[in-house]
Scaffold this active site. Structure first.
Site, PDB file in Angstrom:
ATOM      1  N   TYR A 140      19.186  60.869  38.782  1.00  0.00           N
ATOM      2  CA  TYR A 140      20.592  59.800  39.095  1.00  0.00           C
ATOM      3  C   TYR A 140      20.658  59.520  40.159  1.00  0.00           C
ATOM      4  O   TYR A 140      20.850  60.348  41.507  1.00  0.00           O
ATOM      5  CB  TYR A 140      21.772  60.855  38.414  1.00  0.00           C
ATOM      6  CG  TYR A 140      23.165  59.804  38.627  1.00  0.00           C
ATOM      7  CD1 TYR A 140      23.310  59.000  37.651  1.00  0.00           C
ATOM      8  CD2 TYR A 140      23.897  60.061  39.761  1.00  0.00           C
ATOM      9  CE1 TYR A 140      24.372  58.343  37.744  1.00  0.00           C
ATOM     10  CE2 TYR A 140      25.091  59.261  39.603  1.00  0.00           C
ATOM     11  CZ  TYR A 140      25.238  58.528  38.752  1.00  0.00           C
ATOM     12  OH  TYR A 140      26.488  57.750  38.861  1.00  0.00           O
ATOM     13  N   ASP A 242      16.939  60.044  48.595  1.00  0.00           N
ATOM     14  CA  ASP A 242      18.233  59.953  48.363  1.00  0.00           C
ATOM     15  C   ASP A 242      18.910  61.325  48.574  1.00  0.00           C
ATOM     16  O   ASP A 242      18.779  62.388  47.780  1.00  0.00           O
ATOM     17  CB  ASP A 242      18.398  59.718  46.840  1.00  0.00           C
ATOM     18  CG  ASP A 242      20.053  59.565  46.424  1.00  0.00           C
ATOM     19  OD1 ASP A 242      20.814  59.970  47.094  1.00  0.00           O
ATOM     20  OD2 ASP A 242      20.304  59.019  45.165  1.00  0.00           O
ATOM     21  N   LYS A 269      28.914  60.838  49.516  1.00  0.00           N
ATOM     22  CA  LYS A 269      29.723  62.075  49.173  1.00  0.00           C
ATOM     23  C   LYS A 269      30.364  62.777  50.351  1.00  0.00           C
ATOM     24  O   LYS A 269      31.252  62.324  50.982  1.00  0.00           O
ATOM     25  CB  LYS A 269      28.757  63.085  48.287  1.00  0.00           C
ATOM     26  CG  LYS A 269      28.383  62.495  46.911  1.00  0.00           C
ATOM     27  CD  LYS A 269      28.333  63.113  45.826  1.00  0.00           C
ATOM     28  CE  LYS A 269      27.810  62.637  44.786  1.00  0.00           C
ATOM     29  NZ  LYS A 269      28.233  62.678  43.325  1.00  0.00           N
TER      30      LYS A 269
HETATM   31  C1  LIG Z   1      21.815  61.952  43.878  1.00  0.00           C
HETATM   32  C2  LIG Z   1      22.773  60.866  43.900  1.00  0.00           C
HETATM   33  N1  LIG Z   1      22.823  59.634  44.431  1.00  0.00           N
HETATM   34  C3  LIG Z   1      23.766  58.737  44.221  1.00  0.00           C
HETATM   35  C4  LIG Z   1      24.968  58.927  43.682  1.00  0.00           C
HETATM   36  C5  LIG Z   1      25.782  57.976  43.325  1.00  0.00           C
HETATM   37  O1  LIG Z   1      26.988  58.005  44.432  1.00  0.00           O
HETATM   38  P1  LIG Z   1      28.156  57.446  44.116  1.00  0.00           P
HETATM   39  O2  LIG Z   1      29.092  58.203  42.871  1.00  0.00           O
HETATM   40  O3  LIG Z   1      29.276  57.889  45.447  1.00  0.00           O
HETATM   41  O4  LIG Z   1      28.090  56.065  43.909  1.00  0.00           O
HETATM   42  C6  LIG Z   1      25.066  60.016  43.184  1.00  0.00           C
HETATM   43  C7  LIG Z   1      26.280  60.556  42.678  1.00  0.00           C
HETATM   44  O5  LIG Z   1      26.601  61.580  41.994  1.00  0.00           O
HETATM   45  C8  LIG Z   1      24.073  61.270  43.222  1.00  0.00           C
HETATM   46  O6  LIG Z   1      24.056  62.364  42.865  1.00  0.00           O
END
Ligand SMILES: Cc1ncc(COP(=O)(O)O)c(C=O)c1O
Length: 436
Positions: A140, A242, A269
């Site tokens: 994700y 990421d 986050k």
């Molecule tokens: C690994 C990862 N990347 C990107 C995101 C997306 O972040 P946001 O919810 O702030 O758009 C998340 C969200 O859970 C995530 O866990």
């Protein structure tokens, strides 16, 4: 006693599709509705207290309403919340973040992890002038079309293990998007590089989460990232991590644990100190695509709320407080949580296992510890067992994520960790007896 949560959910269903703004908060019979929170404790609208092991899906590193963050944000609120002018707060925070990793020459702020990943992928395309991206199956990365491909494929669609299919998440996803995403199996360097070889000269970026939560919360192996680094270097593609969730794992992000350095890193986050945030950081040459003027490839990029002073202020306080000692202490608590939960599984006799690293864990209702997305994919029976377990934990005063993951925060002590494991024994026992 009236169930205020049930009343709110009935009302919510009239105005919000599915009754929520985030699908991940849904549970039966209704989501928990929070009234207030402080430190690692939340109180819901029915007055029930729970220790927060979900921390807004890993967005809180210091729990709720940390006094230093509240004070700094309150002061900034009365000076203004957003301007058509740059702020000192963004300069201060950018300097702090760039100091945390040798790979961060420059950083650009956005408003969410989704945006950070999107900006990184677009920057990679601009830099390389190539269309495709490669990502790991089951991971994700937020809601950008390309990043969503093969986020949660089911066994009927996921194809052969040696050649995972590119599967659209949302109905109506353009075929061109799916065709431009190459999907790789986690921690399988030989297969991953064999797949990548079939797309030489076409891939802008290989996107890797060093411990993908949805793919099982399984850390990537050194040999895997080393193979991806070598391949991208050789091919002229970029490597992007990421670290939206995993940045909490080390002071300079989980990438500190590996001998390789990505070209770009997406963050989000916890770096917002509780407020909406995203950031993309990386080496100068690549980050230059964001800078207007000058020579070379360009990526025009703006955002009304990007680097707003509330987020910048909160983020700077939160990250400054999350110093080397705080990281080490939280990781020790994480170690304790994982080993206590393994013990709880043994005591209960339930077919379950624990994955994770640093300050995170995930409980799987599988006797054998998963190794990747496919082996962590739950059967309907395992899903029911997890629901029974999570319901018990919620009733016992412990909030976990919908997936069975737990995320620690600095206000926690051994007491909360040990309490969680104690409650887990009964929860795991119950999970074996749920009706089909
Ligand atoms: C690994 C990862 N990347 C990107 C995101 C997306 O972040 P946001 O919810 O702030 O758009 C998340 C969200 O859970 C995530 O866990």
């Amino acid at each position: 006693m009236t169930d205020r949560g049930a009343e709110l959910f009935r009302e919510a269903l009239k105005f919000l599709p599915g009754g929520v703004s985030r699908n991940t908060l849904l549970r039966s019979p209704h989501p928990y509705y929070v009234a207030s929170a402080s430190g690692c404790r939340t109180v819901d609208v029915n007055g029930v207290e729970r220790i927060d092991f979900a921390n807004n899906m890993a967005a809180h590193i210091h729990g709720h309403a940390h006094p230093a963050i509240v004070e700094a944000v309150t002061a900034q609120l009365s000076r203004g919340t957003g301007f058509t002018m740059a702020t000192e707060a963004e300069v201060v925070f950018a300097r702090h973040l760039c100091g945390r990793s040798p790979g961060f020459d420059k950083v650009r702020f956005v408003n969410s992890g989704t945006e950070a990943v999107m900006a990184g992928l677009k920057a990679s395309r601009a830099f390389t002038n190539r269309p495709k991206i490669a990502k790991i199956e089951g991971t994700y990365h937020g809601a950008y079309d390309y990043a969503e491909v093969s986020q949660s494929p089911s066994p009927s669609h996921w194809g052969h293990a040696d050649r995972p299919a590119s599967v659209a998440l949302a109905d109506g996803t353009p075929a061109a998007v799916v065709q431009d995403v190459v999907v790789l199996p986690l921690n399988n360097p030989e297969t991953a590089t064999a797949i990548l070889d079939q797309h030489r000269g076409e891939i802008a970026c290989v996107l890797v989460d060093p411990m993908p939560h949805r793919a099982g919360l399984i850390p990537v192996q050194e040999s895997f990232v080393r193979a991806l680094r070598d391949w991208t270097h050789d091919d002229g593609a970029l490597l992007m991590f990421d670290e939206v969730i995993t940045f909490r794992t080390e002071w300079g992000g989980m990438q500190e644990r590996f001998s390789v350095q990505p070209d770009l890193t997406a963050m989000g986050k916890m770096i917002g100190g509780g407020f909406p945030v995203g950031a993309i950081a990386g080496r100068d040459e690549v980050m230059a695509v964001f800078a207007p003027g000058g020579e070379g490839p360009r990526l025009p990029h703006s955002g009304t709320f990007s680097a707003n002073p509330i987020t910048m202020t909160a983020g700077n306080v939160a990250m400054t407080l999350f110093d080397h000692a705080a990281v080490a202490r939280l990781n020790q608590l994480g170690e304790r949580a994982r080993s206590n939960l393994e013990e709880a599984i043994k005591i209960s006799g339930a077919p379950a296992s624990v994955t994770g690293a640093g300050s995170m864990f995930r409980i799987h209702m599988k006797a054998e510890t998963p190794r990747d997305y496919r082996t962590s994919f739950p059967t309907p029976e395992e899903k029911r067992a997890l629901t029974t377990f999570l319901d018990h934990m919620g009733d016992a005063g412990f909030l976990l994520t919908y997936s069975g993951a737990g995320i620690l925060s600095t206000p926690m002590t051994e007491t909360e960790i040990d309490g969680l494991a104690e409650a887990a024994v009964t929860g795991l026992r119950k999970s074996m007896n749920q009706a089909p």
